[in-house]
Design an enzyme around this catalytic site. Sequence first.
Site, PDB file in Angstrom:
ATOM      1  N   ARG A  70     -21.869  53.267 -13.498  1.00  0.00           N
ATOM      2  CA  ARG A  70     -20.747  52.877 -14.370  1.00  0.00           C
ATOM      3  C   ARG A  70     -21.185  52.813 -15.826  1.00  0.00           C
ATOM      4  NH1 ARG A  70     -17.988  47.932 -11.877  1.00  0.00           N
ATOM      5  NH2 ARG A  70     -16.576  48.254 -13.630  1.00  0.00           N
ATOM      6  N   HIS A 120     -15.038  38.928 -17.177  1.00  0.00           N
ATOM      7  CA  HIS A 120     -15.771  39.351 -15.976  1.00  0.00           C
ATOM      8  C   HIS A 120     -17.142  39.918 -16.300  1.00  0.00           C
ATOM      9  CE1 HIS A 120     -11.741  39.776 -13.580  1.00  0.00           C
ATOM     10  NE2 HIS A 120     -12.130  38.523 -13.721  1.00  0.00           N
ATOM     11  N   ALA A 236      -0.699  53.075 -20.984  1.00  0.00           N
ATOM     12  CA  ALA A 236      -1.058  52.244 -22.145  1.00  0.00           C
ATOM     13  C   ALA A 236      -1.231  53.087 -23.407  1.00  0.00           C
ATOM     14  CB  ALA A 236      -2.346  51.479 -21.838  1.00  0.00           C
TER      15      ALA A 236
HETATM   16  C1  BV8 Z   1     -12.983  32.711  -9.308  1.00  0.00           C
HETATM   17  C2  BV8 Z   1     -16.609  42.611 -11.526  1.00  0.00           C
HETATM   18  C3  BV8 Z   1     -13.087  30.313  -9.301  1.00  0.00           C
HETATM   19  C4  BV8 Z   1     -16.797  43.396 -12.748  1.00  0.00           C
HETATM   20  C5  BV8 Z   1     -14.522  41.778 -10.714  1.00  0.00           C
HETATM   21  C6  BV8 Z   1      -6.732  32.185  -6.482  1.00  0.00           C
HETATM   22  C7  BV8 Z   1      -7.213  31.441  -7.555  1.00  0.00           C
HETATM   23  C8  BV8 Z   1      -8.535  31.564  -7.959  1.00  0.00           C
HETATM   24  C9  BV8 Z   1      -9.402  32.455  -7.287  1.00  0.00           C
HETATM   25  C10 BV8 Z   1      -8.921  33.193  -6.223  1.00  0.00           C
HETATM   26  C11 BV8 Z   1      -7.605  33.057  -5.829  1.00  0.00           C
HETATM   27  N1  BV8 Z   1      -7.435  33.870  -4.763  1.00  0.00           N
HETATM   28  C12 BV8 Z   1      -8.584  34.537  -4.506  1.00  0.00           C
HETATM   29  C13 BV8 Z   1      -9.517  34.147  -5.362  1.00  0.00           C
HETATM   30  C14 BV8 Z   1     -10.908  34.638  -5.393  1.00  0.00           C
HETATM   31  C15 BV8 Z   1     -11.108  35.933  -6.167  1.00  0.00           C
HETATM   32  C16 BV8 Z   1      -9.949  36.884  -6.111  1.00  0.00           C
HETATM   33  O1  BV8 Z   1      -9.134  36.931  -7.019  1.00  0.00           O
HETATM   34  N2  BV8 Z   1      -9.867  37.669  -5.053  1.00  0.00           N
HETATM   35  C17 BV8 Z   1      -8.799  38.637  -4.936  1.00  0.00           C
HETATM   36  C18 BV8 Z   1      -9.370  39.959  -4.442  1.00  0.00           C
HETATM   37  C19 BV8 Z   1      -7.751  38.070  -4.012  1.00  0.00           C
HETATM   38  N3  BV8 Z   1     -11.420  35.635  -7.547  1.00  0.00           N
HETATM   39  C20 BV8 Z   1     -12.691  35.357  -7.886  1.00  0.00           C
HETATM   40  O2  BV8 Z   1     -13.604  35.281  -7.097  1.00  0.00           O
HETATM   41  C21 BV8 Z   1     -12.934  35.097  -9.366  1.00  0.00           C
HETATM   42  N4  BV8 Z   1     -13.630  33.849  -9.492  1.00  0.00           N
HETATM   43  O3  BV8 Z   1     -11.826  32.666  -8.961  1.00  0.00           O
HETATM   44  O4  BV8 Z   1     -13.768  31.578  -9.493  1.00  0.00           O
HETATM   45  C22 BV8 Z   1     -12.547  29.859 -10.594  1.00  0.00           C
HETATM   46  C23 BV8 Z   1     -11.199  30.086 -10.908  1.00  0.00           C
HETATM   47  C24 BV8 Z   1     -10.710  29.633 -12.116  1.00  0.00           C
HETATM   48  C25 BV8 Z   1     -11.544  28.977 -13.014  1.00  0.00           C
HETATM   49  C26 BV8 Z   1     -12.883  28.760 -12.692  1.00  0.00           C
HETATM   50  C27 BV8 Z   1     -13.391  29.209 -11.488  1.00  0.00           C
HETATM   51  C28 BV8 Z   1     -13.831  36.157  -9.971  1.00  0.00           C
HETATM   52  C29 BV8 Z   1     -13.089  37.449 -10.071  1.00  0.00           C
HETATM   53  C30 BV8 Z   1     -13.956  38.494 -10.807  1.00  0.00           C
HETATM   54  C31 BV8 Z   1     -14.380  39.525  -9.840  1.00  0.00           C
HETATM   55  N5  BV8 Z   1     -15.069  40.613 -10.518  1.00  0.00           N
HETATM   56  N6  BV8 Z   1     -15.262  42.805 -11.084  1.00  0.00           N
HETATM   57  C32 BV8 Z   1     -16.778  44.846 -12.406  1.00  0.00           C
HETATM   58  O5  BV8 Z   1     -17.474  45.251 -11.468  1.00  0.00           O
HETATM   59  O6  BV8 Z   1     -16.064  45.551 -13.117  1.00  0.00           O
HETATM   60  S1  BV8 Z   1     -12.875  41.995 -10.496  1.00  0.00           S
HETATM   61  C33 BV8 Z   1     -12.420  43.596 -10.807  1.00  0.00           C
HETATM   62  O7  BV8 Z   1     -11.015  43.596 -10.602  1.00  0.00           O
HETATM   63  C34 BV8 Z   1     -12.596  44.068 -12.250  1.00  0.00           C
HETATM   64  O8  BV8 Z   1     -13.142  43.092 -13.100  1.00  0.00           O
HETATM   65  C35 BV8 Z   1     -11.177  44.366 -12.687  1.00  0.00           C
HETATM   66  O9  BV8 Z   1     -10.967  44.189 -14.028  1.00  0.00           O
HETATM   67  C36 BV8 Z   1     -10.465  43.366 -11.880  1.00  0.00           C
HETATM   68  C37 BV8 Z   1      -9.008  43.472 -11.801  1.00  0.00           C
HETATM   69  O10 BV8 Z   1      -8.682  44.798 -11.394  1.00  0.00           O
HETATM   70  P1  BV8 Z   1      -7.708  45.615 -12.365  1.00  0.00           P
HETATM   71  O11 BV8 Z   1      -8.289  45.620 -13.723  1.00  0.00           O
HETATM   72  O12 BV8 Z   1      -6.350  45.048 -12.207  1.00  0.00           O
HETATM   73  O13 BV8 Z   1      -7.813  47.077 -11.772  1.00  0.00           O
HETATM   74  P2  BV8 Z   1      -6.903  47.679 -10.599  1.00  0.00           P
HETATM   75  O14 BV8 Z   1      -7.501  48.971 -10.166  1.00  0.00           O
HETATM   76  O15 BV8 Z   1      -6.641  46.613  -9.575  1.00  0.00           O
HETATM   77  O16 BV8 Z   1      -5.511  47.970 -11.314  1.00  0.00           O
HETATM   78  C38 BV8 Z   1      -5.473  48.944 -12.333  1.00  0.00           C
HETATM   79  C39 BV8 Z   1      -4.082  48.905 -12.897  1.00  0.00           C
HETATM   80  O17 BV8 Z   1      -4.022  49.816 -14.003  1.00  0.00           O
HETATM   81  C40 BV8 Z   1      -3.020  49.340 -11.901  1.00  0.00           C
HETATM   82  O18 BV8 Z   1      -1.987  48.383 -11.903  1.00  0.00           O
HETATM   83  C41 BV8 Z   1      -2.521  50.670 -12.460  1.00  0.00           C
HETATM   84  O19 BV8 Z   1      -1.123  50.812 -12.258  1.00  0.00           O
HETATM   85  C42 BV8 Z   1      -2.814  50.500 -13.927  1.00  0.00           C
HETATM   86  N7  BV8 Z   1      -2.993  51.757 -14.651  1.00  0.00           N
HETATM   87  C43 BV8 Z   1      -3.487  52.942 -14.193  1.00  0.00           C
HETATM   88  N8  BV8 Z   1      -3.467  53.846 -15.207  1.00  0.00           N
HETATM   89  C44 BV8 Z   1      -2.985  53.212 -16.314  1.00  0.00           C
HETATM   90  C45 BV8 Z   1      -2.692  51.885 -15.960  1.00  0.00           C
HETATM   91  N9  BV8 Z   1      -2.187  50.993 -16.844  1.00  0.00           N
HETATM   92  C46 BV8 Z   1      -1.960  51.419 -18.099  1.00  0.00           C
HETATM   93  N10 BV8 Z   1      -2.215  52.688 -18.519  1.00  0.00           N
HETATM   94  C47 BV8 Z   1      -2.728  53.606 -17.645  1.00  0.00           C
HETATM   95  N11 BV8 Z   1      -2.962  54.848 -18.075  1.00  0.00           N
END
Ligand code: BV8
Length: 256
Positions: A70, A120, A236
């Site tokens: 990456r 992140h 975007a």
């Molecule tokens: C945490 C590492 C506690 C970096 C990543 C409820 C509440 C709190 C936590 C949770 C909860 N439920 C579940 C959890 C736990 C978990 C979680 O969310 N799990 C999910 C799967 C259910 N969360 C965690 O563990 C987080 N930690 O909660 O700690 C806490 C909470 C609050 C305060 C203190 C402590 C940690 C989460 C971080 C995980 N690390 N990645 C890396 O490797 O890059 S996450 C990973 O997903 C990336 O960082 C990325 O940014 C992130 C989100 O994904 P998106 O960016 O949305 O990408 P995606 O492919 O999904 O979507 C792309 C979008 O772009 C699409 O919608 C598409 O339509 C659009 N698109 C496409 N082309 C275009 C476009 N848009 C515009 N223009 C275009 N041309």
Amino acid sequence: MSINASPDFIEVADDDRVFVLTGAGISAESGLRTFRDSNGLWAGHRVETVATPEGWEANPELVWQFYSQRRREAQASQPNAAHFALAELEKRIGDRFFLCSQNVDDLHERAGSRNMVHMHGELFKSRCEANCGAPIIEDSHSYNFIREIPICACGSRLRPHIVWFGETPLEMTRIQQEIDRCTILLVVGTSGAVHPAASFVHWAKVRRGAPARTYYVGPEEPLNASAFTRIILGKAGEKLPGLLQPGEPTALPGRQ
Ligand code: BV8
């Protein structure tokens, strides 16, 4: 919630503070894959394998190879019109602009954004996995391929400065403060699948004082679409240039 209500511009009055949250979608037009699109980053890699502390413990070489790949891709990419549009708005409204990115690439910085955080983590930084106190390392070139895991001066392994699932996002106090005082919250290119980022739009509506005006820009509705004042469907790079228009404060009833 309204979808694509025209015209596609958002007035930014002199008393508005803008909070922007970006996700992988804003870097898609720069050629960087998103996470959940069909050929997304996770293709071939289970999340648990490359983006969790357990995955790191089980196979640190694979995790380093995933992030090194990456790094190479991010180094070979360029900011797109969406990144430049946000940097331009920051130039025009100064410290009334705050950017929080879920992305770990450096395209926002290379487009000129300054007042920002990477909740992140950052692709081009590494840190001691034992948190020995050694500084976080700016590191854009080492271990482009892994022969052996790089070691900190304290003898522990170096790890990517990335927030994995189950780890606490960075800068949450600053992020909460900025959400509490923004009047416009714009979310760009994120599926709304990952928390707590996906909750920011809710926080901007239930905090003390008047709810912020909330907007989403992306080609498809995010999972949290119903929380937004307006959904602006499109890429975007096509929608952001000219979308946020700084202007005079105007008492438009129920400004959209
Ligand atoms: C945490 C590492 C506690 C970096 C990543 C409820 C509440 C709190 C936590 C949770 C909860 N439920 C579940 C959890 C736990 C978990 C979680 O969310 N799990 C999910 C799967 C259910 N969360 C965690 O563990 C987080 N930690 O909660 O700690 C806490 C909470 C609050 C305060 C203190 C402590 C940690 C989460 C971080 C995980 N690390 N990645 C890396 O490797 O890059 S996450 C990973 O997903 C990336 O960082 C990325 O940014 C992130 C989100 O994904 P998106 O960016 O949305 O990408 P995606 O492919 O999904 O979507 C792309 C979008 O772009 C699409 O919608 C598409 O339509 C659009 N698109 C496409 N082309 C275009 C476009 N848009 C515009 N223009 C275009 N041309």
